[in-house]
Design an enzyme around this catalytic site. Sequence first.
Site, mmCIF file in Angstrom:
data_model
loop_
_atom_site.group_PDB
_atom_site.id
_atom_site.type_symbol
_atom_site.label_atom_id
_atom_site.label_comp_id
_atom_site.label_asym_id
_atom_site.label_seq_id
_atom_site.Cartn_x
_atom_site.Cartn_y
_atom_site.Cartn_z
ATOM 1 N N ARG A 198 4.616 -12.471 9.933
ATOM 2 C CA ARG A 198 5.422 -11.210 9.737
ATOM 3 C C ARG A 198 6.819 -11.545 10.424
ATOM 4 N NH1 ARG A 198 1.505 -7.294 8.858
ATOM 5 N NH2 ARG A 198 3.078 -5.656 9.165
ATOM 6 N N GLU A 200 0.778 -1.244 -0.052
ATOM 7 C CA GLU A 200 0.208 0.036 0.165
ATOM 8 C C GLU A 200 0.815 1.210 -0.223
ATOM 9 O OE1 GLU A 200 -3.479 1.987 2.950
ATOM 10 O OE2 GLU A 200 -2.974 0.136 3.302
ATOM 11 N N LYS A 203 4.183 0.943 9.381
ATOM 12 C CA LYS A 203 4.541 2.319 8.631
ATOM 13 C C LYS A 203 3.817 3.358 9.190
ATOM 14 C CE LYS A 203 3.090 0.282 4.997
ATOM 15 N NZ LYS A 203 2.355 -0.076 3.815
HETATM 16 P P1 ATP Z 1 2.427 -1.930 7.687
HETATM 17 O O1 ATP Z 1 1.796 -2.517 9.036
HETATM 18 O O2 ATP Z 1 3.916 -1.555 7.951
HETATM 19 O O3 ATP Z 1 1.712 -0.806 7.156
HETATM 20 P P2 ATP Z 1 1.062 -3.476 6.043
HETATM 21 O O4 ATP Z 1 1.036 -4.952 5.931
HETATM 22 O O5 ATP Z 1 0.128 -2.730 5.994
HETATM 23 O O6 ATP Z 1 2.404 -3.090 6.896
HETATM 24 P P3 ATP Z 1 1.488 -3.396 3.120
HETATM 25 O O7 ATP Z 1 2.055 -2.176 2.290
HETATM 26 O O8 ATP Z 1 0.034 -3.689 2.823
HETATM 27 O O9 ATP Z 1 1.827 -3.133 4.614
HETATM 28 O O10 ATP Z 1 2.285 -4.592 2.844
HETATM 29 C C1 ATP Z 1 2.687 -5.139 1.351
HETATM 30 C C2 ATP Z 1 3.371 -6.492 1.540
HETATM 31 O O11 ATP Z 1 4.132 -6.806 2.544
HETATM 32 C C3 ATP Z 1 1.808 -7.454 2.165
HETATM 33 O O12 ATP Z 1 2.067 -8.781 1.421
HETATM 34 C C4 ATP Z 1 2.432 -7.665 3.767
HETATM 35 O O13 ATP Z 1 1.667 -8.815 4.243
HETATM 36 C C5 ATP Z 1 4.031 -7.669 3.529
HETATM 37 N N1 ATP Z 1 4.511 -7.292 4.935
HETATM 38 C C6 ATP Z 1 4.289 -5.925 5.647
HETATM 39 N N2 ATP Z 1 4.693 -5.956 6.803
HETATM 40 C C7 ATP Z 1 5.417 -7.118 7.032
HETATM 41 C C8 ATP Z 1 6.213 -7.607 7.943
HETATM 42 N N3 ATP Z 1 6.522 -7.259 8.841
HETATM 43 N N4 ATP Z 1 6.977 -9.102 7.519
HETATM 44 C C9 ATP Z 1 6.573 -9.798 6.217
HETATM 45 N N5 ATP Z 1 5.882 -8.951 5.370
HETATM 46 C C10 ATP Z 1 5.258 -7.720 5.646
HETATM 47 MG MG MG Z 2 -1.759 -2.259 4.851
#
Ligand code: ATP
Ligand code: MG
Length: 560
Positions: A263, A39, A273
């Site tokens: 994660r 995202e 983020k």
């Molecule tokens: P955040 O909580 O940091 O916003 P998010 O999951 O909302 O993380 P996205 O941009 O939606 O962030 O994530 C893109 C991809 O990265 C998704 O497939 C998500 O599952 C993966 N991802 C995000 N954070 C992690 C993490 N800490 N470990 C492994 N994969 C991750």
């Molecule tokens: Mg997200």
Amino acid sequence: MSTEKTTEPAAPLHFLEEIVEADLAAGKHKTILTRFPPEPNGYLHVGHATSICLNFGLAQKYGGATNLRFDDTNPVTEETEYVDSIIADVRWLGFEPAQVLYASDYFPQLYEWAKVLIMKGKAYVDFSTAEEIAALKGTPTEPGKDSPYRNTSPEENLALFERMKAGEFPDGHCTLRAKIDMASPNMIMRDPLLYRIKHAHHHRTGDDWCIYPMYDWAHGQSDSIEHITHSICTLEFAPHRELYDWCIEQLGIYPSKQYEFARRNLSYTVTSKRKLKLLVEDNYVRGWDDPRMPTIAAFRRRGYTPESIREFCDRIGVGKRENLADMSLLEFFVREDLNKRALRRFAVLNPLKVVVTNYPEGQVEWLETENNPEDPGAGKRQLAFSRELYIEQDDFMENPPPKYFRLSPGGMVRLKSAFILKCDEVKKDASGNVTELHCSYVPESRSGQDTSGLKVQGVIHWLSAPHAKTAEVRLYDRLFQSEDPASEDDFKKTINPHSLHIVENALIEPALAEGNTGDHFQFTRLGYFCVDPDSVPGKPVFNRTVTLKDTWAKEQKGKT
Ligand code: ATP
Ligand code: MG
């Protein structure tokens, strides 16, 4: 044909590799297609790096491909700056997406499919408020209750949905919900929201839309449109898998499949983020790429290499249980990689002047030293030696403890790649601070041609005073004092107030003054350093990437 034998045993497969191998063996897919779906609401962090290495790594291993798809269904939080940084970060890590795509490109298709669902009697427009919807949702042990709008006819729902799209209703006035099962043990299946009204400008579609699809309506269908074979996400999406499959089944479209893994969290930092954004907005750090941040942009600026980050992600592997990876493990891989590639240079962070009283005034001689003992191809360089030198303040002690091998009054030390030096006299200012050492050198002790017969234990780095240039050097410590800041009541309370130490006027050898942004060096005895983009001609800035040895845990004990 190569006759070389590989001696390294093959690493055991992780569970996702096992799934892919089984699918390929069963002929379920001829080739695999994965995707990385960020995202664009912040910079990528080390958790995303894991996901990138996993998705691209799987595809590479099995001859498939990976799409980079922006999950840009929320118009409010997304910015072009983030899109650009994400593309740059993926490439910098060493991966090339087969296609760069946007979920927003599928808005028209998703809208059409929503109408298909409505006409099947599987979706309805709900005028309940968010609170009313929540109140009827039930609990994991108690079934929910039907919304009063659940039995509106398909034709009427279609007309209402079209009016939603036409902008006839204000934000939050109604939603489109799937009509599934208000008694499902899986709360996600209790008539989930598919669309909401948001009169907001979108970074790509502008003002074309005032209804935006929810994650659950956008993600699986986007996967399906692209024919993603393995849609890999983190564990918190496991309960969504049932809905993912339901939507695809209702529409009868390409059956992408979702798989979950745990994660990746890193010790002494946060991987959210939202939290990272707070650190930037509240000026706890200098920006998303501040070298103390766990973002890919910060790792790059700090001097971590893509190779070391990939190695870290690969070696840790993927699992099914939440885990906190050790920051010092990442640092280990950084050190291992930089040891092979970083040129060695001399720098003095806290200078102490040394006058070599038996060296002729105005004379300079050039001494040869290796650029990198790990890499003979890196060649050699010349160091200027003269009557006035600088050494580290730390390398001199007036009252040394036993077994102190560096310089002390009357003691001897070897200047690396140069001569043995003897401390004859200590000069002090009025308040008793040491200002200068008067020393003598042993002319026949020149490194490589030493005939002095002297045995000296300590070796220190040094610079010729008239040749030294100045630089700013930034030394970093962990950004948080807590091993797992996210588990604290307020993660900001555990911020380390001493995570940045700036040395304004460090001294460097002239060869260092010409580095380009991103160049890696080992400052002898001080650590690995990298040229920062803040550098200007005449005043380079260096970031300490990592110390030479893992002394962090020991130092913490010393502080208490
Ligand atoms: P955040 O909580 O940091 O916003 P998010 O999951 O909302 O993380 P996205 O941009 O939606 O962030 O994530 C893109 C991809 O990265 C998704 O497939 C998500 O599952 C993966 N991802 C995000 N954070 C992690 C993490 N800490 N470990 C492994 N994969 C991750
Ligand atoms: Mg997200």
